[in-house]
Design an enzyme around this catalytic site. Sequence first.
Site, PDB file in Angstrom:
ATOM      1  N   LYS A  46      -5.934  12.088  16.811  1.00  0.00           N
ATOM      2  CA  LYS A  46      -5.453  13.260  17.554  1.00  0.00           C
ATOM      3  C   LYS A  46      -6.472  14.376  17.716  1.00  0.00           C
ATOM      4  CE  LYS A  46      -2.731  15.235  13.756  1.00  0.00           C
ATOM      5  NZ  LYS A  46      -1.432  15.779  13.395  1.00  0.00           N
ATOM      6  N   GLU A  65      -2.328   7.059   3.279  1.00  0.00           N
ATOM      7  CA  GLU A  65      -1.468   8.076   2.668  1.00  0.00           C
ATOM      8  C   GLU A  65      -0.083   8.156   3.316  1.00  0.00           C
ATOM      9  OE1 GLU A  65      -3.569  11.667   1.676  1.00  0.00           O
ATOM     10  OE2 GLU A  65      -1.695  12.750   1.304  1.00  0.00           O
ATOM     11  N   ARG A  73      -2.446  15.408 -13.248  1.00  0.00           N
ATOM     12  CA  ARG A  73      -2.407  16.570 -12.366  1.00  0.00           C
ATOM     13  C   ARG A  73      -1.121  17.384 -12.450  1.00  0.00           C
ATOM     14  NH1 ARG A  73      -5.252  14.155  -7.011  1.00  0.00           N
ATOM     15  NH2 ARG A  73      -7.306  14.307  -7.922  1.00  0.00           N
ATOM     16  N   GLN A 113     -13.755  14.136  -2.524  1.00  0.00           N
ATOM     17  CA  GLN A 113     -14.963  14.499  -3.277  1.00  0.00           C
ATOM     18  C   GLN A 113     -15.182  13.559  -4.450  1.00  0.00           C
ATOM     19  OE1 GLN A 113     -14.219  18.493  -4.591  1.00  0.00           O
ATOM     20  NE2 GLN A 113     -14.466  19.376  -2.560  1.00  0.00           N
ATOM     21  N   GLY A 114     -14.103  13.428  -5.277  1.00  0.00           N
ATOM     22  CA  GLY A 114     -14.231  12.769  -6.586  1.00  0.00           C
ATOM     23  C   GLY A 114     -14.745  11.349  -6.493  1.00  0.00           C
ATOM     24  N   GLY A 115     -14.087  10.499  -5.735  1.00  0.00           N
ATOM     25  CA  GLY A 115     -14.546   9.119  -5.596  1.00  0.00           C
ATOM     26  C   GLY A 115     -13.409   8.134  -5.552  1.00  0.00           C
ATOM     27  N   THR A 133      -9.931  11.832   4.677  1.00  0.00           N
ATOM     28  CA  THR A 133     -10.946  10.965   4.065  1.00  0.00           C
ATOM     29  C   THR A 133     -12.281  11.686   3.906  1.00  0.00           C
ATOM     30  OG1 THR A 133      -9.849   9.034   5.006  1.00  0.00           O
ATOM     31  CG2 THR A 133     -12.138   8.750   4.324  1.00  0.00           C
ATOM     32  N   HIS A 185      -2.546  19.688  -6.183  1.00  0.00           N
ATOM     33  CA  HIS A 185      -3.829  19.665  -6.896  1.00  0.00           C
ATOM     34  C   HIS A 185      -3.939  20.975  -7.660  1.00  0.00           C
ATOM     35  CE1 HIS A 185      -8.018  19.374  -7.914  1.00  0.00           C
ATOM     36  NE2 HIS A 185      -8.037  18.140  -7.459  1.00  0.00           N
ATOM     37  N   GLU A 213     -11.761  11.033 -14.675  1.00  0.00           N
ATOM     38  CA  GLU A 213     -10.873  12.024 -14.067  1.00  0.00           C
ATOM     39  C   GLU A 213      -9.563  12.059 -14.839  1.00  0.00           C
ATOM     40  OE1 GLU A 213     -10.560  11.299  -9.868  1.00  0.00           O
ATOM     41  OE2 GLU A 213     -12.478  12.270  -9.489  1.00  0.00           O
ATOM     42  N   ARG A 255       0.542  10.076  -8.253  1.00  0.00           N
ATOM     43  CA  ARG A 255      -0.662   9.271  -8.023  1.00  0.00           C
ATOM     44  C   ARG A 255      -1.711   9.539  -9.095  1.00  0.00           C
ATOM     45  NH1 ARG A 255      -5.709  10.809  -4.427  1.00  0.00           N
ATOM     46  NH2 ARG A 255      -5.117  12.793  -5.329  1.00  0.00           N
ATOM     47  N   SER A 299      -7.920   7.710  12.267  1.00  0.00           N
ATOM     48  CA  SER A 299      -9.315   7.283  12.077  1.00  0.00           C
ATOM     49  C   SER A 299      -9.867   7.691  10.720  1.00  0.00           C
ATOM     50  CB  SER A 299     -10.180   7.847  13.205  1.00  0.00           C
ATOM     51  OG  SER A 299     -10.029   9.257  13.275  1.00  0.00           O
ATOM     52  N   GLY A 300      -9.016   7.670   9.695  1.00  0.00           N
ATOM     53  CA  GLY A 300      -9.499   7.853   8.326  1.00  0.00           C
ATOM     54  C   GLY A 300      -9.855   6.498   7.734  1.00  0.00           C
ATOM     55  N   HIS A 306      -1.466  18.612  -2.205  1.00  0.00           N
ATOM     56  CA  HIS A 306      -2.681  17.808  -2.099  1.00  0.00           C
ATOM     57  C   HIS A 306      -2.426  16.383  -1.623  1.00  0.00           C
ATOM     58  CE1 HIS A 306      -6.692  16.537  -2.941  1.00  0.00           C
ATOM     59  NE2 HIS A 306      -6.340  15.706  -3.901  1.00  0.00           N
TER      60      HIS A 306
HETATM   61  C1  LIG Z   1      -9.743  17.650  -0.356  1.00  0.00           C
HETATM   62  C2  LIG Z   1      -9.321  16.254  -0.686  1.00  0.00           C
HETATM   63  C3  LIG Z   1     -10.002  15.535  -1.661  1.00  0.00           C
HETATM   64  C4  LIG Z   1      -9.597  14.232  -1.984  1.00  0.00           C
HETATM   65  N1  LIG Z   1     -10.312  13.525  -2.911  1.00  0.00           N
HETATM   66  C5  LIG Z   1      -9.966  12.229  -3.141  1.00  0.00           C
HETATM   67  C6  LIG Z   1     -10.769  11.425  -4.021  1.00  0.00           C
HETATM   68  O1  LIG Z   1     -11.767  11.873  -4.561  1.00  0.00           O
HETATM   69  N2  LIG Z   1     -10.363  10.138  -4.223  1.00  0.00           N
HETATM   70  C7  LIG Z   1      -9.271   9.587  -3.627  1.00  0.00           C
HETATM   71  O2  LIG Z   1      -8.962   8.406  -3.853  1.00  0.00           O
HETATM   72  N3  LIG Z   1      -8.524  10.337  -2.782  1.00  0.00           N
HETATM   73  C8  LIG Z   1      -8.854  11.619  -2.517  1.00  0.00           C
HETATM   74  N4  LIG Z   1      -8.097  12.358  -1.646  1.00  0.00           N
HETATM   75  C9  LIG Z   1      -7.014  11.699  -0.926  1.00  0.00           C
HETATM   76  C10 LIG Z   1      -7.612  10.801   0.150  1.00  0.00           C
HETATM   77  O3  LIG Z   1      -8.718  11.457   0.736  1.00  0.00           O
HETATM   78  C11 LIG Z   1      -6.588  10.497   1.221  1.00  0.00           C
HETATM   79  O4  LIG Z   1      -5.401  10.053   0.647  1.00  0.00           O
HETATM   80  C12 LIG Z   1      -7.121   9.408   2.155  1.00  0.00           C
HETATM   81  O5  LIG Z   1      -8.375   9.796   2.664  1.00  0.00           O
HETATM   82  C13 LIG Z   1      -6.140   9.188   3.278  1.00  0.00           C
HETATM   83  O6  LIG Z   1      -6.718   8.324   4.198  1.00  0.00           O
HETATM   84  P1  LIG Z   1      -5.895   7.929   5.493  1.00  0.00           P
HETATM   85  O7  LIG Z   1      -6.774   7.042   6.292  1.00  0.00           O
HETATM   86  O8  LIG Z   1      -4.570   7.459   5.088  1.00  0.00           O
HETATM   87  O9  LIG Z   1      -5.649   9.334   6.251  1.00  0.00           O
HETATM   88  P2  LIG Z   1      -6.682  10.375   6.874  1.00  0.00           P
HETATM   89  O10 LIG Z   1      -8.041  10.170   6.359  1.00  0.00           O
HETATM   90  O11 LIG Z   1      -6.093  11.726   6.700  1.00  0.00           O
HETATM   91  O12 LIG Z   1      -6.645  10.012   8.408  1.00  0.00           O
HETATM   92  C14 LIG Z   1      -5.472  10.224   9.169  1.00  0.00           C
HETATM   93  C15 LIG Z   1      -5.815  10.077  10.632  1.00  0.00           C
HETATM   94  O13 LIG Z   1      -4.631  10.019  11.420  1.00  0.00           O
HETATM   95  C16 LIG Z   1      -4.791  10.837  12.576  1.00  0.00           C
HETATM   96  N5  LIG Z   1      -3.449  11.195  13.071  1.00  0.00           N
HETATM   97  C17 LIG Z   1      -2.437  11.773  12.378  1.00  0.00           C
HETATM   98  N6  LIG Z   1      -1.356  11.917  13.180  1.00  0.00           N
HETATM   99  C18 LIG Z   1      -1.698  11.429  14.391  1.00  0.00           C
HETATM  100  C19 LIG Z   1      -1.028  11.305  15.644  1.00  0.00           C
HETATM  101  N7  LIG Z   1       0.235  11.731  15.822  1.00  0.00           N
HETATM  102  N8  LIG Z   1      -1.689  10.765  16.691  1.00  0.00           N
HETATM  103  C20 LIG Z   1      -2.967  10.343  16.552  1.00  0.00           C
HETATM  104  N9  LIG Z   1      -3.661  10.436  15.393  1.00  0.00           N
HETATM  105  C21 LIG Z   1      -3.036  10.970  14.333  1.00  0.00           C
HETATM  106  C22 LIG Z   1      -5.601  11.996  12.050  1.00  0.00           C
HETATM  107  O14 LIG Z   1      -6.154  12.740  13.107  1.00  0.00           O
HETATM  108  C23 LIG Z   1      -6.616  11.238  11.205  1.00  0.00           C
HETATM  109  O15 LIG Z   1      -7.612  10.688  12.027  1.00  0.00           O
HETATM  110  C24 LIG Z   1      -8.483  13.655  -1.318  1.00  0.00           C
HETATM  111  C25 LIG Z   1      -7.806  14.385  -0.348  1.00  0.00           C
HETATM  112  C26 LIG Z   1      -8.210  15.670  -0.019  1.00  0.00           C
HETATM  113  C27 LIG Z   1      -7.479  16.423   1.036  1.00  0.00           C
END
Ligand SMILES: Cc1cc2nc3c(=O)[nH]c(=O)nc-3n(C[C@H](O)[C@H](O)[C@H](O)COP(=O)(O)OP(=O)(O)OC[C@H]3O[C@@H](n4cnc5c(N)ncnc54)[C@H](O)[C@@H]3O)c2cc1C
Length: 534
Positions: A35, A372, A287, A47-49, A43, A240, A116, A383, A13-14, A348
């Site tokens: 989970k 991701e 980075r 912070q950055g954008g 997500t 990071h 950045e 990246r 749910s990201g 990171h």
């Molecule tokens: C501190 C931080 C700052 C960042 N800043 C930036 C930024 O400024 N700009 C940028 O572009 N990127 C940034 N990133 C990277 C970016 O945030 C992530 O790459 C992106 O949000 C990933 O999105 P996602 O939907 O793939 O995963 P996520 O947002 O991590 O969501 C994954 C989801 O999968 C669920 N899940 C995982 N395994 C299971 C399972 N087995 N069963 C059920 N559910 C499960 C989790 O619970 C979660 O809901 C940052 C990352 C971090 C950690």
Amino acid sequence: MEVFKTDILIIGSGIAGLSLALKLKDLGEIIILTKKRVFDTATILAQGGIACVVDEEDSFEFHIKDTLTAGDGLCEPKIVELVVKSAPERIKDLIEWGIEFDKDPVNPSKYHLTLEGGHSKKRILHIGDYTGRIIENKLIERVLENFNIQILENHLVLKLIPEKDSSLNGTPKRVVGVYALDFTHFKERVFLAKVIALCTGGAGKVYIYTSNPDTATGDGIALAYEVGCKIANLEFIQFHPTCLYHPKAKNFLISEALRGEGAVLLNAEGKPFMFKYDPIRKELAPRDVVTRAIDMELKVTGAECVYLDISKLPSDYIKRRFPYIYETCLKYGIDITTQPIPVVPAAHYLCGGILTNEWGQTDINNLFAIGECACTGLHGANRLASNSLLEAICFSHQASIKIKEMWHSLKETSYKVPPLQEFQIKEVKEEKVFISHNWDWIRKLMWDFVGIVRNLKMLQFAKNRIEFIKKELETYWSGFYLDLDTMELKNICTVAELIIISAMQRLESRGTHYLTDYPFKRKEFEKNTIISKF
Ligand SMILES: Cc1cc2nc3c(=O)[nH]c(=O)nc-3n(C[C@H](O)[C@H](O)[C@H](O)COP(=O)(O)OP(=O)(O)OC[C@H]3O[C@@H](n4cnc5c(N)ncnc54)[C@H](O)[C@@H]3O)c2cc1C
């Protein structure tokens, strides 16, 4: 065992999972399994954008060039072009979903853009320094407005269910559903669907120091690997350079944007050092360069951290531009308007992942991987900052096009769920210490031997040890347990092993992978590292 049927099953749910659900909301019934709580994601921490060409001074060509440069020869140029050129449309989607990016205070008809590391132009759209929080919350709001999208929290997906007899050299042609554990009612459940999307995020928790949330245990990669999907480029872990160094701060990131605004890195003696490692770009080097420079300074001086100093900027500006970082640091007794911030590098971002095509499709026809957890070809060996939120929304859009196109050919499954004994759930009754001990062991092992700077001897050492833990897990903890830590331990063990194997195959230094035995790039390694179970 309870069996649920839906049209589309999204795991995670990201930004990837939620935006995919919104894109497909009119197609059929959707279930999102997540989970922990819905907002427990990476997500929400961003912070950055988000990078996008907006300014007249900027161009798609510049953004493409910066992405390719960061990717160090391994980006897929077609994919880079697709993502960069579709960014303005995807930003429009976010705006339509209610996300309002900051406007320029001097000229409010324009967006406020930041710079950045690795970007040659200002092109980061943001909302203060809490962009991810607003994106996550707005997407959740939009999803909750749709009656045909259901979010089920505390549901851990354990295993993908391949269609029987459809295997192609071991890899099935289709998956029909998943086995999951519902941690609210402590029950095992089966979810069947026509199409499944893994949106499970990264794997930072494989390392002891990480900016990632607790959910980032690489589950999607382990799930996809088990059914035979190709996994690519796992050796490319982006560290990071600047996470807050404080005994009470867990995983708090100090955004790249501070360096973009002029913050300077200082060593333990209070002296700038980036000019020694990258004389031209200094603090704005990509980075991996900054991370290795900090790693080297720490090794040379024996200090526990370095410092990031933004205090030369006006105090009011710092508070307005970085309210979240300012307040969080203040909570730990650090006033960033007057004091340098103690920082260390941390795992990171996972540049590799489940190999997908330009539609977000894996090797299995109706299994998608987005965000991701996927390796689309955008990031290559490293990246470019703020390209990952963009990648997630771009590929949820791509996947939605493909799913709509495939829709009429997707069959409802007539699959008979295997009897319970094939899927026996056990309880962890004793020896929980085995689980917690191995969690710490793997994460420390990965940090010490498969971290920022690697060598083949250390990698072999790490491989031997991981194989040992894996054997123990298989011998004493086979099957499925009603315990999140136990199931996640198996996933971090699998992903750690895949990272080590990938790192050992790449006999060169490129992007985020730095091998002291081969401290240079080698033409013959200008290709993806691909691993698959079958
Ligand atoms: C501190 C931080 C700052 C960042 N800043 C930036 C930024 O400024 N700009 C940028 O572009 N990127 C940034 N990133 C990277 C970016 O945030 C992530 O790459 C992106 O949000 C990933 O999105 P996602 O939907 O793939 O995963 P996520 O947002 O991590 O969501 C994954 C989801 O999968 C669920 N899940 C995982 N395994 C299971 C399972 N087995 N069963 C059920 N559910 C499960 C989790 O619970 C979660 O809901 C940052 C990352 C971090 C950690």
